[in-house]
Every structure is written in structure tokens, then in C-alpha cells.
Scaffold this active site. Structure first.
Site: not given
Length: 299
Positions: A50, A138, A167
Site C-alpha cells: 500500500t 505475508y 498476514k
């Protein structure tokens, strides 16, 4: 119980990186971080997907991590992005995060290379040996083309005490059950999909690493807190309020929509770096409708 369970029980915000004509808009970044802490997020995640990590220079990435640490001042856990599809560079990034004072690292699976599970183990073995920081795996196969198998995560966690959780952004709630079964109840599980936060919590995740919380941190914090205190009705009501907006945030590649939402709210410019492009007009209309619905639902 994992000593970090309480820290990760809640919302971590995958921070956007604001840009202006001169590079990074640090005043806007500072305001964003402060608003997140004021809203009650438990963690800050700079230099991730992000945050457009793929287009940041090493100096920019290091400066953002150090700035986040300085701004947080111990008020939030700083889980800095340290991913790369080059294992040597991932190790270097993790060490740089440690040197900058980060509390932990978020390490995405190598993208483009599409390694086997054995290759993933070699990659994460090297990163775990290269830093003393806690590492959150992740797994985001939609971007990277490879998923961390549950038994791979279990082997990594067994070998390395600093691999503490994952995650999970594969879009399937059953993955949480697979990971719990393979890794045990102390392995920290975070949703990587905002729209699936409540379903993931219901089967054993303890928090979310969120894109949407850049824009709606209080509501995301409230949702997770409501679930953990047993207020299922409140959690479901917040899920319903946030659901359309959660989907709109991914109508085009993250972080294009969330940066546009923040720009519409006059928090920062919506600028993204190439190869990303501004939100298409049709997508912008969908996003605006979702924002208006969200604002109306708050009244």
C-alpha cells in the site's frame, strides 16, 4: 501464549505513501500517522504494498521507516515492510528496518520468481537468520503468484522463533483454519483482506492489516474491538457499513482507490507513481458512490 498476541490483537494500518512534486509529502504522511494513532490502531506498516514500496528508493524506504518510528514514539507497533523478490535484498531490507528502530518486519513472498515451497523456505530462512526482529510472513498470491502453504509456515515457525505470524491475503477464510491446524494457536493470524476481516476473526484471526483503515481507522478499530469483547451484533453492523467501501478500495490496484479517497477527503494528493495510474472515471464513480453510502450510514 505468544508474547506479541496482545500487540497484534487489533488493527494494523498498511500506510499509503503520500507524494508531491518533490517526492514524498512528509507533512501529509505525518498527519496520516498521527490520525491513525489517535484512532487507536495497534500497528503501523510503512513501506508495504500500500506504500508503493516497489517504486521507493532505498533511501526513501529507510527514511519512511525511521520517520514512522519517530512519530510512533512507542504508541504503536511499527511493522516495516521488508519484502523483495531478491533474497539478498530482502535480508538487507530487514536489517535496515532493524537499524531504523522498527519493532518488526512484514516480509511478502517473492513476486515474479514464483518459487516453490522449498524456495520460499530458503528465502524466509535467510531473512529470519539475518535479523533479530519479529517477522510476519505475508501471503498474497493474487499479486505474487505463489501462496505460502500452511505446512511451510509451520516449518518456518518451528525453525525460527522470530517468525511469529502471517498476514493472509488469499481471499479464503478456510486458510485461517488450515494455518491454525498446522501452526498452532499461538501463531499470529491477520486478515489481509478488509472485506473478510469479520469472517477471518470468526475462525481464529486476531486482527487485520488494513488498507481501508487509512481512510476509516476508527470504524475498523471499532469492528475488531467489538468482536473481541463479544459484541457480535456491533461487529456485524460495522462489517455491513464498511463492506461496499472495502470492495471499492480494490476496484483497481491498491493503493490507487484509497489514495483517491484520501484526496477527496483533502488529506493528501492522490498521486501514485508509475506504473500505477490515476483512477479511471468509471472506477472513481463507483468509489464516490461507496464513500457517499458510507458517510450516509454514519448518520
Amino acid at each position: 501464549m505468544n508474547e506479541l498476541t496482545n500487540v497484534f490483537t487489533g488493527v494494523f494500518t498498511a500506510l499509503v505513501t503520500p507524494f508531491d512534486d518533490d517526492g514524498i509529502d512528509y507533512p501529509a504522511f505525518d498527519r496520516l500517522v498521527e490520525s491513525q494513532i489517535e484512532a487507536g490502531v495497534k500497528g503501523l506498516v510503512p513501506v508495504g504494498t500500500t506504500g508503493e514500496a516497489a517504486t521507493l528508493s532505498k533511501n526513501e524506504a529507510a527514511a519512511l521507516v525511521a520517520r514512522t518510528v519517530a512519530l510512533a514514539r512507542g504508541r504503536a507497533f511499527v511493522l516495516a515492510g521488508a519484502g523483495s523478490n531478491n533474497t539478498t535484498q530482502a535480508v538487507e531490507a530487514a536489517r535496515a528496518c532493524e537499524a531504523a528502530g522498527a519493532d518488526g518486519c512484514l516480509v511478502v513472498t517473492p513476486y515474479y520468481n514464483r518459487p516453490s515451497q522449498q524456495g520460499l523456505e530458503r528465502h524466509y530462512d535467510a531473512v529470519a537468520r539475518g535479523t533479530g526482529l519479529p517477522i510476519m510472513l505475508y501471503s498474497v498470491p493474487g499479486r505474487c503468484g505463489v501462496e505460502i502453504a500452511a505446512d511451510t509456515a509451520a516449518r518456518l515457525a518451528e525453525r525460527h522463533r522470530n517468525i511469529i505470524g502471517i498476514k493472509e491475503a488469499g481471499g479464503r477464510a478456510e486458510r485461517i483454519s488450515d494455518l491454525r491446524d498446522a501452526c498452532g494457536p499461538d501463531f499470529i493470524l491477520h486478515s489481509g483482506d478488509d472485506a473478510l476481516t469479520l469472517p477471518f476473526l470468526s475462525v481464529g484471526a486476531i486482527g487485520v492489516t488494513s488498507v481501508l483503515s487509512n481512510y476509516a481507522p476508527r470504524e475498523m478499530v471499532d469492528l475488531v474491538a467489538a468482536w473481541h469483547r463479544g459484541d457480535r451484533a456491533r461487529a456485524l453492523a460495522l462489517h455491513d457499513r464498511l463492506f461496499a467501501l472495502s470492495k471499492a478500495m480494490f476496484i483497481e490496484s491498491n493503493p490507487v482507490p484509497v489514495k483517491e479517497a484520501l484526496a477527496l477527503d483533502r488529506q493528501m494528493a492522490g498521486t501514485v507513481r508509475a506504473p500505477l495510474a490515476p483512477l479511471a472515471p468509471a472506477s472513481r464513480s463507483t468509489l464516490v458512490a461507496a464513500l457517499e453510502r458510507f458517510a450516509g450510514a454514519k448518520k
